[in-house]
Design a protein around this motif. Structure first.
Motif, short mmCIF file in Angstrom:
data_model
loop_
_atom_site.label_atom_id
_atom_site.label_comp_id
_atom_site.label_asym_id
_atom_site.label_seq_id
_atom_site.Cartn_x
_atom_site.Cartn_y
_atom_site.Cartn_z
N PHE A 193 46.62 35.66 22.89
CA PHE A 193 46.12 34.71 23.88
C PHE A 193 46.21 35.34 25.26
O PHE A 193 47.01 36.24 25.49
N ILE A 194 45.38 34.84 26.18
CA ILE A 194 45.47 35.25 27.58
C ILE A 194 45.52 34.01 28.45
O ILE A 194 44.69 33.11 28.32
N LYS A 195 46.52 33.95 29.33
CA LYS A 195 46.71 32.81 30.24
C LYS A 195 47.37 33.33 31.51
O LYS A 195 47.71 34.50 31.64
N ARG A 196 47.58 32.40 32.45
CA ARG A 196 48.24 32.74 33.70
C ARG A 196 49.68 32.19 33.68
O ARG A 196 49.89 31.02 33.32
N VAL A 197 50.64 33.01 34.07
CA VAL A 197 52.02 32.57 34.14
C VAL A 197 52.18 31.62 35.32
O VAL A 197 51.86 31.95 36.46
N ILE A 198 52.67 30.42 35.03
CA ILE A 198 52.88 29.40 36.05
C ILE A 198 54.36 29.14 36.27
O ILE A 198 54.80 28.94 37.40
N GLY A 199 55.14 29.10 35.19
CA GLY A 199 56.55 28.76 35.30
C GLY A 199 57.46 29.82 34.70
O GLY A 199 57.15 30.40 33.66
N LEU A 200 58.58 30.06 35.37
CA LEU A 200 59.60 31.00 34.91
C LEU A 200 60.74 30.23 34.24
O LEU A 200 60.81 29.00 34.32
N PRO A 201 61.64 30.95 33.56
CA PRO A 201 62.78 30.26 32.94
C PRO A 201 63.54 29.40 33.96
O PRO A 201 63.85 29.84 35.06
N GLY A 202 63.79 28.15 33.58
CA GLY A 202 64.50 27.23 34.46
C GLY A 202 63.61 26.38 35.33
O GLY A 202 64.07 25.39 35.91
N ASP A 203 62.32 26.72 35.44
CA ASP A 203 61.40 25.92 36.24
C ASP A 203 61.07 24.60 35.53
O ASP A 203 61.11 24.51 34.30
N ARG A 204 60.69 23.62 36.35
CA ARG A 204 60.20 22.34 35.84
C ARG A 204 58.74 22.20 36.25
O ARG A 204 58.42 22.22 37.43
N ILE A 205 57.87 22.06 35.27
CA ILE A 205 56.43 22.04 35.49
C ILE A 205 55.89 20.67 35.13
O ILE A 205 56.26 20.09 34.10
N GLN A 206 54.97 20.16 35.95
CA GLN A 206 54.34 18.87 35.65
C GLN A 206 52.96 18.82 36.30
O GLN A 206 52.72 19.43 37.34
N MET A 207 52.04 18.09 35.66
CA MET A 207 50.74 17.77 36.24
C MET A 207 50.73 16.29 36.59
O MET A 207 51.07 15.44 35.75
N ILE A 208 50.33 15.97 37.82
CA ILE A 208 50.21 14.58 38.26
C ILE A 208 48.85 14.42 38.90
O ILE A 208 48.54 15.07 39.91
N ASP A 209 48.01 13.58 38.30
CA ASP A 209 46.64 13.36 38.79
C ASP A 209 45.89 14.67 38.99
O ASP A 209 45.15 14.85 39.98
N GLY A 210 46.08 15.59 38.06
CA GLY A 210 45.37 16.86 38.10
C GLY A 210 45.96 17.89 39.03
O GLY A 210 45.42 19.02 39.12
N GLN A 211 47.05 17.58 39.72
CA GLN A 211 47.68 18.54 40.62
C GLN A 211 48.95 19.09 39.99
O GLN A 211 49.72 18.37 39.37
N LEU A 212 49.15 20.38 40.18
CA LEU A 212 50.30 21.06 39.61
C LEU A 212 51.53 20.87 40.49
O LEU A 212 51.46 21.05 41.72
N TYR A 213 52.64 20.55 39.85
CA TYR A 213 53.94 20.44 40.53
C TYR A 213 54.91 21.44 39.89
O TYR A 213 54.99 21.54 38.66
N ILE A 214 55.62 22.17 40.73
CA ILE A 214 56.66 23.10 40.27
C ILE A 214 57.97 22.70 40.92
O ILE A 214 58.07 22.65 42.16
N ASN A 215 58.95 22.37 40.10
CA ASN A 215 60.27 21.96 40.57
C ASN A 215 60.16 20.78 41.56
O ASN A 215 60.85 20.74 42.58
N GLY A 216 59.28 19.85 41.23
CA GLY A 216 59.15 18.63 42.01
C GLY A 216 58.29 18.73 43.25
O GLY A 216 58.09 17.73 43.95
N THR A 217 57.75 19.91 43.55
CA THR A 217 56.94 20.11 44.75
C THR A 217 55.50 20.40 44.35
O THR A 217 55.25 21.25 43.49
#
Length: 252
Positions: free
Chosen positions: A102-126
């Motif tokens: 597979f080929i993808k883009r790295v978004i999160g590292l070990p320990g990160d918290r990742i979430q999508m809210i209304d189509g926007q990416l959040y990393i560690n709550g930001t």
């Protein structure tokens, strides 16, 4: 034995020796330096297109048994390991089926918290910074070009790239929080509504978290690109089907 026969045998031996040396060099390059890869799906549009052919840097993250031809399980873990940075485009073995790349883009590292809210990416709550840019014009969807909403995201480390927003309020525009476990990474496709990535668990046909050991290399450069569903070996289609402006472009 005649001189002519000796010369013929010497020529055969020399040809064999050169062929063996060339094979060894090719194996060393493929194992330790570079490997080619072609894009089979639309999950990384508009960064990468179906029909793009890439070179991967094998040494960027060190080596695992997946670096070897045919992936014999000679050892576990990584040798000379170096973690990918957020924003790197990586090729990896699918955790649920290590015969598939597979080929993808790295978004999160070990320990990160990742979430999508209304189509926007959040990393560690930001919320990750994003800005609207010109639409992507998809010419491969049918007889008429299709305009697709496009955003430019900028990760906290400053890496910027474009993402596509094909579907308003798609299934994965709102997700739970994904806590990336130790030794794993969170990877996403740039074509956000058409990518079975770390947002999708393996049980549902997705990727889930990507183990460090499964990384094969970093996508570096497009060395060839052909559209119109034309196979690369059909050289008679090149004048009209090769995407000449994509040749030898870096991948960001």
């Amino acid at each position: 034995m005649s001189t002519e026969k000796q010369r013929q045998q010497g020529g055969i031996a020399e040809t064999f020796r050169v062929a063996v040396q060339a094979l060894i060099i090719a194996l060393v390059i493929r194992t330790f330096l570079f490997q080619s890869f072609n894009i089979p799906s639309e999950s990384m549009e508009s960064t990468l297109l179906v029909g793009d052919y890439l070179f991967l840097s094998k040494y960027s993250y060190g080596y695992t048994h997946y670096s070897l031809p045919f992936s014999p399980p000679l050892f576990s873990g990584r040798i000379f390991g170096s973690e990918p940075k957020p924003g790197d485009v990586v090729v990896f073995r699918l955790p649920s089926d290590d015969s598939v790349d597979f080929i993808k883009r790295v978004i999160g590292l070990p320990g990160d918290r990742i979430q999508m809210i209304d189509g926007q990416l959040y990393i560690n709550g930001t919320a990750v910074k994003r800005e609207r840019v010109d639409d992507y014009v998809d010419r491969d969807e049918g007889p008429r070009p299709v305009r697709v909403k496009r955003w430019r995201e900028t990760l906290p480390n400053g890496v910027s790239y474009d993402t596509l927003d094909r579907i308003e309020r798609s299934e994965y525009d709102n997700t739970p929080v994904y806590a990336v476990p130790p030794g794993h990474f969170f990877a996403m496709g740039d074509n956000r509504d058409n990518s079975a990535d770390s947002r999708v668990p393996p049980a549902r046909g997705g990727v889930g978290y990507v183990p460090f050991e499964n990384l094969i290399g970093q996508a570096k450069v497009i060395f060839f690109s052909i559209g119109n569903d034309a196979p690369a070996w059909q050289v008679w289609h090149w004048p009209s089907s090769v995407r000449w402006n994509r040749l030898f472009t870096g991948i960001h």
